[in-house]
Design a protein around this motif. Structure first.
Motif, PDB file in Angstrom:
ATOM      1  N   SER A 210       0.875  -1.174  -0.143  1.00 38.71           N
ATOM      2  CA  SER A 210       0.068  -0.079   0.031  1.00 38.71           C
ATOM      3  C   SER A 210       0.746   1.314  -0.079  1.00 38.71           C
ATOM      4  CB  SER A 210      -0.990  -0.070   1.236  1.00 38.71           C
ATOM      5  OG  SER A 210      -1.816  -1.247   1.049  1.00 38.71           O
ATOM      6  N   THR A 238      -5.269  -3.263   4.641  1.00 38.29           N
ATOM      7  CA  THR A 238      -6.005  -3.339   3.338  1.00 38.29           C
ATOM      8  C   THR A 238      -6.837  -4.539   3.291  1.00 38.29           C
ATOM      9  OG1 THR A 238      -4.061  -2.666   2.256  1.00 38.29           O
ATOM     10  CG2 THR A 238      -5.641  -3.318   0.624  1.00 38.29           C
ATOM     11  N   ASP A 254      -4.522  -3.265  -5.802  1.00 30.83           N
ATOM     12  CA  ASP A 254      -3.544  -3.607  -4.410  1.00 30.83           C
ATOM     13  C   ASP A 254      -4.636  -4.474  -3.932  1.00 30.83           C
ATOM     14  OD1 ASP A 254      -2.124  -3.223  -2.185  1.00 30.83           O
ATOM     15  OD2 ASP A 254      -3.370  -1.621  -1.334  1.00 30.83           O
TER      16      ASP A 254
HETATM   17 MG   LIG Z   1      -2.089  -2.981   2.290  1.00 27.79          MG
END
Ligand SMILES: [Mg+2]
Ligand SMILES: Nc1nc2c(ncn2[C@@H]2O[C@H](COP(=O)(O)OP(=O)(O)O)[C@@H](O)[C@H]2O)c(=O)[nH]1
Ligand SMILES: [Zn+2]
Length: 356
Positions: A210, A238, A254
């Motif tokens: 990230s 995330t 991502d």
């Molecule tokens: Mg992440």
């Protein structure tokens, strides 16, 4: 939300538009899935971002692995200013899958229509070439090119040794060392990106995916959380996959960290990730050589002569065993399903017999 969006910047090609013509004639709109939240999807369309659900027929007719996933191109029917219904998923060019958690052998789609896999690895205590091999096998199974990014070079005492270790397993894939936190060394990564290209970041949680995404986007878009110093592991910040269009064109996906990546791959993808072992195996005396006890084994000869790294062989063996085990499970499962089906047919026949 912008009013119009150029889908070619995130990978819509002539081939895709052609495949879409059939749906366009029915008044449907082309979209690309950016987020999936149970039955809710976010999409990019030429008319901007939308939320969408899939029509029942799409879900009932198909296997779970064919349901709309992040990266999919879909045909949608607008039902409101920014709402739509997904009618169909267009054919996927590439697809990343892993084995779903649980006892049943089930494919779980991670992301689709990826051009390049960025395998991110931390140069801290979490550094592990075996994990790079695992992700490379996954990339080969998906038909996707890979690049390896070694992050956190600021905390690495022996950078060139680590780079060598990674290069030895990379099978020709580029290896780049960076410090995502300060953006130091990320230019080669930026150069991998191009309008129309989709790049997915893969790697354990805490390696800095990230942080790198934010640097590539030029904004703090993805949440980053501090890792525990004790074991270099990040907490899962995330929590879902997301396709993010880049300002200069192209898209990034991502992914939340996967602590243990369960392979959904076959022997062929393993052989392309371990090309030097596959080449040696072709020279063994016996075609079905297990490279353990047989006479005239070129693989063992190479290990003894120092031409093949023993740890490399060990990890090939481990992955090979894993793939074979899952293949057997899949067979057992199929046999059980078949047995159940016949049982139901016999039962139905007996009932008919009694009635008659
Ligand atoms: Mg992440
Ligand atoms: N030392 C160092 N730490 C970094 C670097 N990049 C990311 N981190 C840290 O690693 C931790 C996990 O980062 P994050 O981007 O959330 O990792 P992700 O789980 O892979 O998305 C955070 O504490 C970041 O600040 C770097 O280049 N050097
Ligand atoms: Zn052999």
């Amino acid at each position: 939300m912008q009013d119009s969006f150029d889908l070619t910047t995130i990978g819509a090609t002539d081939v895709l538009f052609k495949a879409f013509q059939h749906y366009e004639a029915r008044g449907l709109l082309l979209g690309r899935v950016s987020v999936v939240h149970s039955d809710q999807h976010r999409l990019y369309t030429a008319q901007g971002e939308m939320t969408a659900e899939a029509i029942g027929a799409l879900l009932y007719r198909t296997e779970r692995s064919a349901w709309p996933a992040v990266g999919d191109w879909v045909a949608v029917q607008p039902v409101g200013p920014d709402e739509a219904m997904i009618h169909a998923v267009l054919p996927r060019r590439t697809m990343f899958s892993r084995r779903a958690a649980g006892d049943r052998e089930q494919e779980q789609v991670i992301a689709t229509n990826i051009d390049l896999a960025l395998i991110v690895c931390g140069l801290d205590r979490d550094f592990n070439v075996r994990r790079i091999e695992r992700y490379l096998t996954l990339a080969h199974a998906s038909g996707v090119d890979a690049a390896i990014v070694l992050n956190k070079s600021d905390v690495c005492a022996d950078l060139s040794a680590r780079q060598d270790e990674a290069a030895r397993v990379a099978g020709g894939a580029p290896v780049v060392a960076i410090t995502a936190r300060s953006a130091q060394g990320i230019d080669p990564v930026l150069r991998l990106l191009r309008p129309g290209l989709t790049m997915a970041l893969l790697g354990s949680s805490g390696v800095g995916k990230s942080t790198l995404v934010n640097q590539l986007l030029g904004v703090e878009r993805q949440p980053v959380r501090e890792v525990r110093e004790s074991d270099s592991r990040g907490r899962h910040t995330t929590t879902y996959r997301e396709l993010l269009p880049l300002p200069q064109g192209g898209a990034l996906i991502d992914t939340p960290g996967m602590r243990e990546l369960q392979l959904w791959a076959d022997q062929d993808s393993l052989d392309s990730a371990f090309a030097e072992i596959a080449a040696l195996a072709a020279q063994c005396r016996f075609r079905d050589c297990s490279h353990v006890v047989e006479e005239g084994c070129a693989v063992r000869a190479a290990i003894e002569a120092g031409g093949l790294d023993a740890s490399r062989w060990e990890s090939y063996r481990k992955l090979r065993g894993e793939i074979a085990w899952h293949a057997r499970q899949t067979d057992v499962q199929a046999a059980q399903a078949q047995k159940k089906k016949w049982k139901a047919i016999h039962k139905a026949m007996r009932v008919d017999h009694k009635r008659g």
